[in-house]
Design a protein around this motif. Structure first.
Motif, PDB file in Angstrom:
ATOM      1  N   LYS A  59       0.845  -1.180   0.000  1.00  0.00           N
ATOM      2  CA  LYS A  59       0.000   0.000   0.000  1.00  0.00           C
ATOM      3  C   LYS A  59       0.882   1.231   0.000  1.00  0.00           C
ATOM      4  N   GLU A  60       0.255   2.325  -0.394  1.00  0.00           N
ATOM      5  CA  GLU A  60       0.993   3.568  -0.587  1.00  0.00           C
ATOM      6  C   GLU A  60       1.805   3.991   0.629  1.00  0.00           C
ATOM      7  N   GLN A  61       1.223   3.810   1.804  1.00  0.00           N
ATOM      8  CA  GLN A  61       1.850   4.362   2.998  1.00  0.00           C
ATOM      9  C   GLN A  61       3.046   3.540   3.457  1.00  0.00           C
ATOM     10  N   GLY A  62       3.246   2.376   2.841  1.00  0.00           N
ATOM     11  CA  GLY A  62       4.380   1.556   3.228  1.00  0.00           C
ATOM     12  C   GLY A  62       4.186   0.821   4.537  1.00  0.00           C
ATOM     13  N   PHE A  63       2.973   0.840   4.998  1.00  0.00           N
ATOM     14  CA  PHE A  63       2.659   0.181   6.263  1.00  0.00           C
ATOM     15  C   PHE A  63       2.425  -1.302   6.014  1.00  0.00           C
ATOM     16  N   VAL A  64       3.050  -2.157   6.807  1.00  0.00           N
ATOM     17  CA  VAL A  64       2.945  -3.605   6.567  1.00  0.00           C
ATOM     18  C   VAL A  64       2.434  -4.307   7.823  1.00  0.00           C
ATOM     19  N   ALA A  65       1.455  -5.181   7.621  1.00  0.00           N
ATOM     20  CA  ALA A  65       0.982  -6.013   8.728  1.00  0.00           C
ATOM     21  C   ALA A  65       1.650  -7.376   8.626  1.00  0.00           C
ATOM     22  N   LYS A 122      -5.949  -3.409  16.730  1.00  0.00           N
ATOM     23  CA  LYS A 122      -4.647  -2.859  17.064  1.00  0.00           C
ATOM     24  C   LYS A 122      -4.274  -1.789  16.037  1.00  0.00           C
ATOM     25  N   CYS A 123      -4.547  -2.087  14.767  1.00  0.00           N
ATOM     26  CA  CYS A 123      -4.222  -1.128  13.707  1.00  0.00           C
ATOM     27  C   CYS A 123      -5.467  -0.363  13.242  1.00  0.00           C
ATOM     28  N   HIS A 124      -6.565  -1.091  13.063  1.00  0.00           N
ATOM     29  CA  HIS A 124      -7.779  -0.451  12.533  1.00  0.00           C
ATOM     30  C   HIS A 124      -8.570   0.147  13.686  1.00  0.00           C
ATOM     31  N   ARG A 125      -8.233   1.377  14.015  1.00  0.00           N
ATOM     32  CA  ARG A 125      -8.815   1.959  15.216  1.00  0.00           C
ATOM     33  C   ARG A 125      -9.823   3.059  14.926  1.00  0.00           C
ATOM     34  N   ASN A 126      -9.628   3.734  13.811  1.00  0.00           N
ATOM     35  CA  ASN A 126     -10.496   4.864  13.509  1.00  0.00           C
ATOM     36  C   ASN A 126     -11.668   4.359  12.666  1.00  0.00           C
ATOM     37  N   LEU A 127     -12.609   3.700  13.326  1.00  0.00           N
ATOM     38  CA  LEU A 127     -13.627   2.955  12.586  1.00  0.00           C
ATOM     39  C   LEU A 127     -14.997   3.615  12.614  1.00  0.00           C
ATOM     40  N   LEU A 128     -15.181   4.542  13.526  1.00  0.00           N
ATOM     41  CA  LEU A 128     -16.544   4.963  13.801  1.00  0.00           C
ATOM     42  C   LEU A 128     -17.020   6.142  12.962  1.00  0.00           C
ATOM     43  N   TYR A 129     -16.086   6.850  12.360  1.00  0.00           N
ATOM     44  CA  TYR A 129     -16.503   8.003  11.552  1.00  0.00           C
ATOM     45  C   TYR A 129     -15.971   7.834  10.147  1.00  0.00           C
TER      46      TYR A 129
END
Lengths: 183, 188
Positions: A59-65, A122-129
């Motif tokens: 992904k663009e941000q380079g973030f890896v799970a 842990k990673c997916h935290r901003n889920l409500l809006y």
């Protein structure tokens, strides 16, 4: 003064023995927490290869799970993490030697059953809006503030994300807007 | 106060002398063309430097092809396309031996990485995902499968093994096999 010498020697000895022991343990944990280590088992090669091409890596941000980010309790729950990891390692070795065939579908269902929401969160935290997806926003509200008896899991709606065979690296930024599968 | 003034004046004088001297030496430098040679003056992994420096000596042709290519000017190295996982089936076992060579600076296990000779569309897709995706859907990517499905001559096995080897698989034999000693099977 003389009274203190004996305990002091014990403390110094304890540090000398414990320090390498702890650092060895720590180093072993770090070494065995990489996806490359997981893939040293033949059974996991499929999971590794499919993970490598998935949007959880590309992904663009380079973030890896990594494997452990989804499949084990958070490392800050040190105790849980340590024991869950050791248990899985021991179990996998036993199964490797005593089970004849590795059943991918069965393993997949077991994995889905074992996922707990806070592992994803842990990673997916901003889920409500989610301003552009009203439905997803409401669905997430149902899960995060579940009414008794209506508890749901993230993987109920979000599955088949990572371990699917692909012929190419499936970059997230080139994919269509994501939409959960729903119930 | 006067002393400070003198010191400042001396510093400024010295600095201006230096600047003028520099400009003069620049003006007198001759416009000599650089000798054409390959220098690595870019950032790349040390494993990639090892590939390039060793293949430059061992396979000047392969090296030259690459050095004049668009990939080279985009700083895409051998390793970016030929990298593999250690457990991949097409990893060259023979190539590992190169890292045991002591006659080369780069023949050392510090540079040891698994590589595969064949670059598959999947490897390309690390940088060219759209192209790989489009190709994967195309007839060219699936020729071998398609012709065996629809061509009665091939489907009903009316040709000989010899014909298949030379006629079809020569271009469309896209299923690779490894021999027992870890080399690519030349038949495939």
């Amino acid at each position: 003064m003389k009274k203190l010498i004996k305990p002091a020697i014990f403390v110094v000895l304890g540090v000398i023995i414990a320090f390498p022991l702890f650092s060895l343990t720590y180093y072993t944990m770090v070494r065995t927490t990489t996806p490359q280590f997981c893939a040293t088992c033949h059974e996991i090669e499929f999971a590794y290869n499919t993970w490598k091409t998935s949007s959880h890596v590309n992904k663009e941000q380079g973030f890896v799970a990594d494997c452990m980010d989804c499949h084990l309790p958070a490392p800050h729950d040190t105790f849980d993490f340590f024991y869950a990891k050791t248990f899985h390692g021991a179990k996998d070795i036993l199964i490797h030697f005593f089970q004849k065939e590795y059943d991918h579908d069965k393993a997949r269902q077991t994995a889905y059953a074992s996922f707990r929401n806070d592992q994803c969160q842990k990673c997916h935290r901003n889920l409500l809006y989610i301003p552009n997806k009203r439905g997803a926003m409401l669905a997430h509200r149902d899960v995060v503030y579940a009414r008794p008896g209506y508890e749901k899991k993230c993987v109920d709606c979000h599955r088949n994300l990572v371990h699917n065979p692909r012929g190419y690296y499936d970059y997230k930024q080139y994919k269509d807007a994501y939409r959960g599968l729903g119930l | 106060m006067k002393r400070y003034f003198i010191v400042t004046a001396m510093v400024i004088g010295l600095a201006s002398l230096l600047v003028v001297g520099n400009m003069m030496s620049l003006a007198s430098a001759q416009n000599l063309p650089k000798v054409k040679e390959f220098r690595i003056e870019r950032s790349m992994p040390k494993e990639a430097v090892a590939c390039i420096e060793c293949h430059k000596i061992e396979h000047p042709g392969i090296f030259g092809d690459w050095a004049y290519s668009r990939h080279a000017s985009a700083n895409v190295t051998c390793y970016d396309c030929h990298k593999a996982e250690s457990f991949d089936k097409d990893v060259s076992k023979e190539h590992y031996k190169q890292y045991e060579r002591r006659d080369m600076k780069y023949g050392s296990k510090d540079y040891r990485v698994p590589v595969a000779a064949v670059v598959t569309p999947k490897d390309c897709s690390r940088c060219h995902p759209d192209e790989a995706k489009q190709y994967a859907r195309s007839k060219h990517a699936n020729t071998q499968y398609i012709i065996w499905q629809i061509d009665p001559w091939l489907k009903l096995g009316m040709n000989s093994d010899f014909e298949r080897d030379t006629g079809c698989f020569h271009c469309h034999g896209t299923v690779l096999k490894m021999t027992k000693d870890g080399k690519l099977d030349p038949e495939t």
